[in-house]
Write a protein that holds these residues in place. Structure first.
Motif, PDB file in Angstrom:
ATOM      1  N   ASN A  46      50.326  13.381  17.358  1.00 34.29           N
ATOM      2  CA  ASN A  46      49.483  13.449  16.157  1.00 34.29           C
ATOM      3  C   ASN A  46      48.020  13.167  16.513  1.00 34.29           C
ATOM      4  O   ASN A  46      47.113  13.848  16.036  1.00 34.29           O
ATOM      5  CB  ASN A  46      49.958  12.442  15.115  1.00 34.29           C
ATOM      6  CG  ASN A  46      50.984  13.018  14.167  1.00 34.29           C
ATOM      7  OD1 ASN A  46      51.058  14.232  13.975  1.00 34.29           O
ATOM      8  ND2 ASN A  46      51.787  12.157  13.560  1.00 34.29           N
ATOM      9  N   TYR A  51      50.115  18.774  15.819  1.00 41.40           N
ATOM     10  CA  TYR A  51      50.906  18.376  14.656  1.00 41.40           C
ATOM     11  C   TYR A  51      52.250  19.095  14.562  1.00 41.40           C
ATOM     12  O   TYR A  51      53.250  18.489  14.165  1.00 41.40           O
ATOM     13  CB  TYR A  51      50.086  18.605  13.384  1.00 41.40           C
ATOM     14  CG  TYR A  51      48.743  17.927  13.408  1.00 41.40           C
ATOM     15  CD1 TYR A  51      48.642  16.542  13.500  1.00 41.40           C
ATOM     16  CD2 TYR A  51      47.560  18.664  13.363  1.00 41.40           C
ATOM     17  CE1 TYR A  51      47.405  15.908  13.541  1.00 41.40           C
ATOM     18  CE2 TYR A  51      46.315  18.041  13.406  1.00 41.40           C
ATOM     19  CZ  TYR A  51      46.250  16.664  13.495  1.00 41.40           C
ATOM     20  OH  TYR A  51      45.029  16.046  13.549  1.00 41.40           O
ATOM     21  N   GLY A  76      54.518  12.467   7.452  1.00 42.26           N
ATOM     22  CA  GLY A  76      53.571  12.831   6.396  1.00 42.26           C
ATOM     23  C   GLY A  76      52.185  13.108   6.945  1.00 42.26           C
ATOM     24  O   GLY A  76      51.508  14.042   6.496  1.00 42.26           O
ATOM     25  N   TYR A  77      51.778  12.331   7.934  1.00 43.17           N
ATOM     26  CA  TYR A  77      50.475  12.538   8.579  1.00 43.17           C
ATOM     27  C   TYR A  77      50.416  13.918   9.224  1.00 43.17           C
ATOM     28  O   TYR A  77      49.413  14.630   9.112  1.00 43.17           O
ATOM     29  CB  TYR A  77      50.264  11.442   9.616  1.00 43.17           C
ATOM     30  CG  TYR A  77      48.914  11.444  10.293  1.00 43.17           C
ATOM     31  CD1 TYR A  77      47.856  10.698   9.774  1.00 43.17           C
ATOM     32  CD2 TYR A  77      48.697  12.166  11.475  1.00 43.17           C
ATOM     33  CE1 TYR A  77      46.621  10.676  10.408  1.00 43.17           C
ATOM     34  CE2 TYR A  77      47.463  12.151  12.100  1.00 43.17           C
ATOM     35  CZ  TYR A  77      46.433  11.410  11.578  1.00 43.17           C
ATOM     36  OH  TYR A  77      45.213  11.396  12.209  1.00 43.17           O
ATOM     37  N   SER A  78      51.503  14.304   9.893  1.00 41.76           N
ATOM     38  CA  SER A  78      51.561  15.635  10.508  1.00 41.76           C
ATOM     39  C   SER A  78      51.466  16.721   9.448  1.00 41.76           C
ATOM     40  O   SER A  78      50.687  17.673   9.588  1.00 41.76           O
ATOM     41  CB  SER A  78      52.873  15.799  11.294  1.00 41.76           C
ATOM     42  OG  SER A  78      53.009  14.838  12.306  1.00 41.76           O
ATOM     43  N   TYR A  79      52.254  16.591   8.397  1.00 39.07           N
ATOM     44  CA  TYR A  79      52.249  17.604   7.333  1.00 39.07           C
ATOM     45  C   TYR A  79      50.873  17.707   6.684  1.00 39.07           C
ATOM     46  O   TYR A  79      50.403  18.810   6.367  1.00 39.07           O
ATOM     47  CB  TYR A  79      53.297  17.261   6.279  1.00 39.07           C
ATOM     48  CG  TYR A  79      54.711  17.594   6.665  1.00 39.07           C
ATOM     49  CD1 TYR A  79      55.026  18.808   7.277  1.00 39.07           C
ATOM     50  CD2 TYR A  79      55.757  16.702   6.397  1.00 39.07           C
ATOM     51  CE1 TYR A  79      56.332  19.114   7.621  1.00 39.07           C
ATOM     52  CE2 TYR A  79      57.063  17.006   6.737  1.00 39.07           C
ATOM     53  CZ  TYR A  79      57.344  18.205   7.344  1.00 39.07           C
ATOM     54  OH  TYR A  79      58.637  18.519   7.688  1.00 39.07           O
ATOM     55  N   TYR A  80      50.217  16.570   6.476  1.00 43.80           N
ATOM     56  CA  TYR A  80      48.899  16.598   5.844  1.00 43.80           C
ATOM     57  C   TYR A  80      47.922  17.415   6.678  1.00 43.80           C
ATOM     58  O   TYR A  80      47.191  18.261   6.141  1.00 43.80           O
ATOM     59  CB  TYR A  80      48.372  15.170   5.657  1.00 43.80           C
ATOM     60  CG  TYR A  80      46.982  15.127   5.063  1.00 43.80           C
ATOM     61  CD1 TYR A  80      46.784  15.214   3.690  1.00 43.80           C
ATOM     62  CD2 TYR A  80      45.847  15.033   5.884  1.00 43.80           C
ATOM     63  CE1 TYR A  80      45.516  15.199   3.141  1.00 43.80           C
ATOM     64  CE2 TYR A  80      44.579  15.011   5.339  1.00 43.80           C
ATOM     65  CZ  TYR A  80      44.417  15.093   3.974  1.00 43.80           C
ATOM     66  OH  TYR A  80      43.151  15.088   3.440  1.00 43.80           O
ATOM     67  N   TYR A  85      50.697  20.168   1.990  1.00 42.73           N
ATOM     68  CA  TYR A  85      50.412  18.986   1.187  1.00 42.73           C
ATOM     69  C   TYR A  85      51.591  18.523   0.334  1.00 42.73           C
ATOM     70  O   TYR A  85      51.761  17.319   0.117  1.00 42.73           O
ATOM     71  CB  TYR A  85      49.179  19.237   0.315  1.00 42.73           C
ATOM     72  CG  TYR A  85      47.945  19.551   1.126  1.00 42.73           C
ATOM     73  CD1 TYR A  85      47.425  18.612   2.003  1.00 42.73           C
ATOM     74  CD2 TYR A  85      47.307  20.790   1.044  1.00 42.73           C
ATOM     75  CE1 TYR A  85      46.302  18.891   2.772  1.00 42.73           C
ATOM     76  CE2 TYR A  85      46.187  21.078   1.800  1.00 42.73           C
ATOM     77  CZ  TYR A  85      45.686  20.125   2.670  1.00 42.73           C
ATOM     78  OH  TYR A  85      44.578  20.405   3.428  1.00 42.73           O
ATOM     79  N   ALA A  88      53.682  16.548   2.597  1.00 40.88           N
ATOM     80  CA  ALA A  88      53.005  15.289   2.914  1.00 40.88           C
ATOM     81  C   ALA A  88      53.187  14.285   1.782  1.00 40.88           C
ATOM     82  O   ALA A  88      53.493  13.102   2.022  1.00 40.88           O
ATOM     83  CB  ALA A  88      51.523  15.543   3.160  1.00 40.88           C
ATOM     84  N   GLU A  91      56.663  12.695   1.834  1.00 44.84           N
ATOM     85  CA  GLU A  91      56.856  11.668   2.858  1.00 44.84           C
ATOM     86  C   GLU A  91      56.097  10.389   2.525  1.00 44.84           C
ATOM     87  O   GLU A  91      56.622   9.278   2.683  1.00 44.84           O
ATOM     88  CB  GLU A  91      56.427  12.195   4.226  1.00 44.84           C
ATOM     89  CG  GLU A  91      57.238  13.371   4.729  1.00 44.84           C
ATOM     90  CD  GLU A  91      58.725  13.088   4.797  1.00 44.84           C
ATOM     91  OE1 GLU A  91      59.101  11.940   5.138  1.00 44.84           O
ATOM     92  OE2 GLU A  91      59.516  14.000   4.501  1.00 44.84           O
ATOM     93  N   SER A 112      46.092  14.445  -0.765  1.00 46.44           N
ATOM     94  CA  SER A 112      46.933  15.642  -0.799  1.00 46.44           C
ATOM     95  C   SER A 112      46.895  16.290  -2.171  1.00 46.44           C
ATOM     96  O   SER A 112      46.818  17.522  -2.288  1.00 46.44           O
ATOM     97  CB  SER A 112      48.378  15.290  -0.425  1.00 46.44           C
ATOM     98  OG  SER A 112      48.463  14.795   0.893  1.00 46.44           O
TER      99      SER A 112
END
Length: 255
Positions: A46, A51, A76-80, A85, A88, A91, A112
């Protein structure tokens, strides 16, 4: 995980030596990597902005991480940062349930939601612009609209103007020339190209015309309608000159 290794990983993390963390953990044979080592590897990925790889790695330990707020936070950080969103938010809401004291999770949820709201507004603007142009609404708008197609001009009630381009319909072949560098022809790539054009061909409009792209859409905006129209015409003309647009694109920076 061995205490000495954990200590070294944390030292590297504090020094932002994320490549060293990834390289060291990857030296461990995959069957011998425990939950903590995989979690540290995901954190390093990350931080290296890898990501997609972080998501794939985290999902390999989904069962172990189900009740771990840190696992959900990293996912969630990766998805953001992948601009996914909705995923994210899912998560980070789990993080909030598992660890209500984690204020960063609430911050990412709010961010998000703001991003989702902006995406919806831009899509609405795109639909509105397409409708106006198809129905020839507005005196004097049609000739200009025709001149900048497939870019769409949008007039806002607050006096601002936008020019929008739906991605995947125009000049894909230009972006393919640097696909090996990571360019995809998405809205951010168009924003990088437009920034070079503005700086080199219309520097007088810098600070007046601004960019706010997203993955599926390029967007430029200004509270100076005439300036945005001038930019739109000039940028479209540059796009229609293959030699010019390829030259400008050669200096675009990947976002």
């Amino acid at each position: 995980m061995e205490k000495d290794l954990l200590k070294q990983l944390n030292l590297w993390h504090n020094d932002r030596e994320y490549e060293k963390i990834a390289d060291r953990i990857l030296e461990i044979p995959e069957p011998d990597r425990d939950y903590d080592s995989v979690s540290h590897l995901a954190r390093a990925l990350n931080n290296l902005e890898r990501y997609e790889a972080a998501v794939q790695l985290l999902l390999t330990m989904e069962k172990q991480g189900d009740k771990d707020p840190l696992w959900h936070y990293r996912l969630g950080y990766s998805y953001y940062h992948l601009k996914q969103y909705e995923a994210a938010i899912r998560e980070f809401e789990i993080v909030n349930k598992l660890d209500p004291a984690d204020k960063d999770a609430l911050m990412f949820i709010e961010w998000s939601r703001q991003e989702i709201g902006q995406m919806k507004r831009k899509r609405k603007q795109l639909v509105q612009a397409e409708s106006e142009q198809s129905n020839d609404i507005g005196i004097g708008k049609v000739p200009l609209a025709e001149k900048v197609k497939p870019f769409l001009l949008v007039e806002h009630n607050n006096g601002k103007s936008s020019v929008i381009l739906a991605i995947g319909t125009y000049k894909d072949e230009v972006f393919q020339t640097r696909a090996d560098e990571g360019f995809e022809g998405n809205g951010y790539d168009w924003g990088s190209l437009a920034a070079v054009f503005l700086e080199e061909r219309m520097p007088q409009l810098m600070g007046i015309v601004h960019f706010d792209p997203e993955a599926s859409m390029f967007c430029a905006y200004s509270d100076n309608r005439e300036a945005l129209q001038s930019f739109s015409i000039g940028f479209k003309d540059a796009c229609e000159d293959d030699a010019v647009i390829r030259d400008l694109f050669s200096r675009a920076q990947l976002d």
